[in-house]
Structure formats: structure tokens, C-alpha cells
Design a protein around this motif. Structure first.
Motif, PDB file in Angstrom:
ATOM      1  N   GLU A 114      16.833  40.815  44.354  1.00  0.00           N
ATOM      2  CA  GLU A 114      17.258  41.227  43.016  1.00  0.00           C
ATOM      3  C   GLU A 114      18.603  40.548  42.772  1.00  0.00           C
ATOM      4  OE1 GLU A 114      15.504  42.868  40.779  1.00  0.00           O
ATOM      5  OE2 GLU A 114      13.884  43.065  42.251  1.00  0.00           O
ATOM      6  N   ILE A 115      18.829  40.104  41.544  1.00  0.00           N
ATOM      7  CA  ILE A 115      20.072  39.412  41.201  1.00  0.00           C
ATOM      8  C   ILE A 115      20.647  40.024  39.933  1.00  0.00           C
ATOM      9  CG2 ILE A 115      21.153  37.201  40.597  1.00  0.00           C
ATOM     10  CD1 ILE A 115      18.652  35.827  41.849  1.00  0.00           C
ATOM     11  N   LEU A 116      21.954  40.279  39.971  1.00  0.00           N
ATOM     12  CA  LEU A 116      22.676  40.770  38.804  1.00  0.00           C
ATOM     13  C   LEU A 116      23.853  39.820  38.582  1.00  0.00           C
ATOM     14  CD1 LEU A 116      23.973  44.434  38.501  1.00  0.00           C
ATOM     15  CD2 LEU A 116      25.210  42.491  37.632  1.00  0.00           C
ATOM     16  N   PHE A 117      23.823  39.090  37.483  1.00  0.00           N
ATOM     17  CA  PHE A 117      24.933  38.199  37.158  1.00  0.00           C
ATOM     18  C   PHE A 117      26.003  39.009  36.438  1.00  0.00           C
ATOM     19  CE2 PHE A 117      21.361  35.267  37.573  1.00  0.00           C
ATOM     20  CZ  PHE A 117      21.907  34.346  38.444  1.00  0.00           C
ATOM     21  N   ILE A 118      27.220  38.912  36.900  1.00  0.00           N
ATOM     22  CA  ILE A 118      28.326  39.658  36.317  1.00  0.00           C
ATOM     23  C   ILE A 118      28.852  38.894  35.117  1.00  0.00           C
ATOM     24  CG2 ILE A 118      30.633  40.598  36.749  1.00  0.00           C
ATOM     25  CD1 ILE A 118      29.726  41.010  39.672  1.00  0.00           C
ATOM     26  N   LYS A 119      28.922  39.581  33.959  1.00  0.00           N
ATOM     27  CA  LYS A 119      29.282  38.936  32.687  1.00  0.00           C
ATOM     28  C   LYS A 119      30.639  38.240  32.699  1.00  0.00           C
ATOM     29  CE  LYS A 119      26.910  41.542  29.108  1.00  0.00           C
ATOM     30  NZ  LYS A 119      27.104  42.477  28.010  1.00  0.00           N
ATOM     31  N   ASN A 120      31.655  38.936  33.090  1.00  0.00           N
ATOM     32  CA  ASN A 120      33.015  38.389  33.033  1.00  0.00           C
ATOM     33  C   ASN A 120      33.468  37.962  34.419  1.00  0.00           C
ATOM     34  OD1 ASN A 120      33.367  38.995  30.206  1.00  0.00           O
ATOM     35  ND2 ASN A 120      33.483  41.137  30.823  1.00  0.00           N
ATOM     36  N   ARG A 121      34.493  37.152  34.451  1.00  0.00           N
ATOM     37  CA  ARG A 121      35.059  36.748  35.736  1.00  0.00           C
ATOM     38  C   ARG A 121      35.726  37.962  36.380  1.00  0.00           C
ATOM     39  NH1 ARG A 121      35.337  30.839  36.112  1.00  0.00           N
ATOM     40  NH2 ARG A 121      33.529  30.312  34.844  1.00  0.00           N
ATOM     41  N   LEU A 122      35.436  38.177  37.649  1.00  0.00           N
ATOM     42  CA  LEU A 122      36.060  39.283  38.374  1.00  0.00           C
ATOM     43  C   LEU A 122      37.509  38.952  38.692  1.00  0.00           C
ATOM     44  CD1 LEU A 122      33.266  40.251  40.932  1.00  0.00           C
ATOM     45  CD2 LEU A 122      33.956  41.497  38.882  1.00  0.00           C
ATOM     46  N   LYS A 123      38.295  39.978  38.840  1.00  0.00           N
ATOM     47  CA  LYS A 123      39.674  39.817  39.309  1.00  0.00           C
ATOM     48  C   LYS A 123      39.676  40.134  40.791  1.00  0.00           C
ATOM     49  CE  LYS A 123      42.072  40.914  35.021  1.00  0.00           C
ATOM     50  NZ  LYS A 123      42.483  39.583  34.719  1.00  0.00           N
ATOM     51  N   TYR A 124      40.093  39.159  41.579  1.00  0.00           N
ATOM     52  CA  TYR A 124      40.120  39.294  43.027  1.00  0.00           C
ATOM     53  C   TYR A 124      41.545  39.291  43.552  1.00  0.00           C
ATOM     54  CZ  TYR A 124      35.143  37.970  43.481  1.00  0.00           C
ATOM     55  OH  TYR A 124      33.786  37.914  43.419  1.00  0.00           O
ATOM     56  N   LYS A 125      41.691  39.880  44.727  1.00  0.00           N
ATOM     57  CA  LYS A 125      42.923  39.755  45.494  1.00  0.00           C
ATOM     58  C   LYS A 125      42.601  38.910  46.720  1.00  0.00           C
ATOM     59  CE  LYS A 125      44.889  44.208  44.221  1.00  0.00           C
ATOM     60  NZ  LYS A 125      45.364  45.504  44.701  1.00  0.00           N
TER      61      LYS A 125
END
Length: 159
Positions: A114-125
Motif C-alpha cells: 500500500e502506498i500513501l503519497f504525502i501531499k506537502n513536503r514534510l519538515k524533518y530534523k
């Protein structure tokens, strides 16, 4: 002109820490047994595999979370997650860069998970510091996940 940290835009530093809000949503569905790509400082589960106790050399738990290093070694983690599901029926939910142009995406993810593409760019640390938009799109992939769960997750994550 501002100084850019080149590691944010390359595979030079592949340890992009999972945003807490995203992990909490995923964990509310799956109640993960193990974080298979972690360190003592950034693990999100009580049980975890680290560089010293590599998930690549061990049998995984029944329900796993994975946010592997995003450098060239990512393929080994993806192959292992694929094998753990198809050989042992162990579920793995992974946060990955959405690199649909790679062989590993087509060989081990596309039409196999199963694949879920995340709409916006994530904020990472990175190393617990900073919080910057990722220079790449992200996806959540589930080996052994139910389609219905991912439909619901998509609503929670992308709205």
C-alpha cells in the motif's frame, strides 16, 4: 547570501528524523512493536534496531516502523522489509522518500504494498536539530497493510 547545509539536499546525511505528529498517527493504527532503523537517541519504540544491532542481520518483530537512512543504503532496508513480509508475514510501515524513478520502488514497492503519497513536503530534523522542509516528496509504504487503513490514514495525514 545564506550558507546552505548541503546535507539537507543530498544523500550525504541520510538520517531524516520522523516528524512526531506523523509517527503518532501511524502508531495509533499499528501499535508498532519495533523501530527497525533507529538509534538510542531517536527511537520511537521501546524495541529498536540500531547500527550496532542491525535490522539487516536480524529477524524483525510482527509489526514494525521503518524510517531508514535515505542514502544509497536505503535499498537494503527496503529489500529486508519486503522479505520480512513475504517470508515471515511481518508487517512494516515505512516513511520513505517518494523516489518513483528508482529500481527499488518498482521491484519492491509498486503493486506490492500500500502506498500513501504525502501531499506537502514534510519538515524533518537531523540529529534532533533544525526543522526544514525536505527537498524531496515523501510517501508512507505498507508491506502487509490493509488498503482500508491506508485510505483512512490518507485522510488524516493529507488534510
Amino acid at each position: 547570501m545564506p550558507v546552505l547545509n548541503k546535507s539537507w539536499y543530498s544523500s550525504e546525511k541520510g538520517y531524516w528524523e520522523t516528524p512526531t505528529w506523523l509517527f503518532e498517527i501511524l502508531d495509533s493504527f499499528y501499535r508498532f512493536d519495533c523501530d527497525v532503523a533507529a538509534s538510542e537517541n531517536n527511537t520511537l519504540c521501546k524495541k529498536y534496531f540500531s547500527i550496532e544491532n542491525s535490522c539487516l542481520d536480524n529477524i524483525w518483530y510482527k509489526i514494525n516502523f521503518m524510517n531508514p537512512p535515505y542514502g544509497s543504503e536505503i535499498k537494503s532496508f527496503i529489500i529486508k522489509a519486503h522479505e520480512e513480509y513475504f517470508l515471515r508475514n511481518n508487517v512494516t510501515i515505512a516513511l520513505l522518500p517518494a523516489r518513483t524513478d528508482t529500481k527499488w520502488f518498482h521491484n519492491y514497492i509498486y503493486k506490492k504494498t500500500e502506498i500513501l503519497f504525502i501531499k506537502n513536503r514534510l519538515k524533518y530534523k537531523i540529529d534532533g536539530k533544525g526543522e526544514k522542509d525536505a527537498p524531496f516528496p515523501s510517501m508512507v509504504v505498507g508491506w502487509g497493510a490493509k488498503k482500508q487503513d491506508f485510505i483512512h490514514l490518507e485522510r488524516l495525514i493529507n488534510e
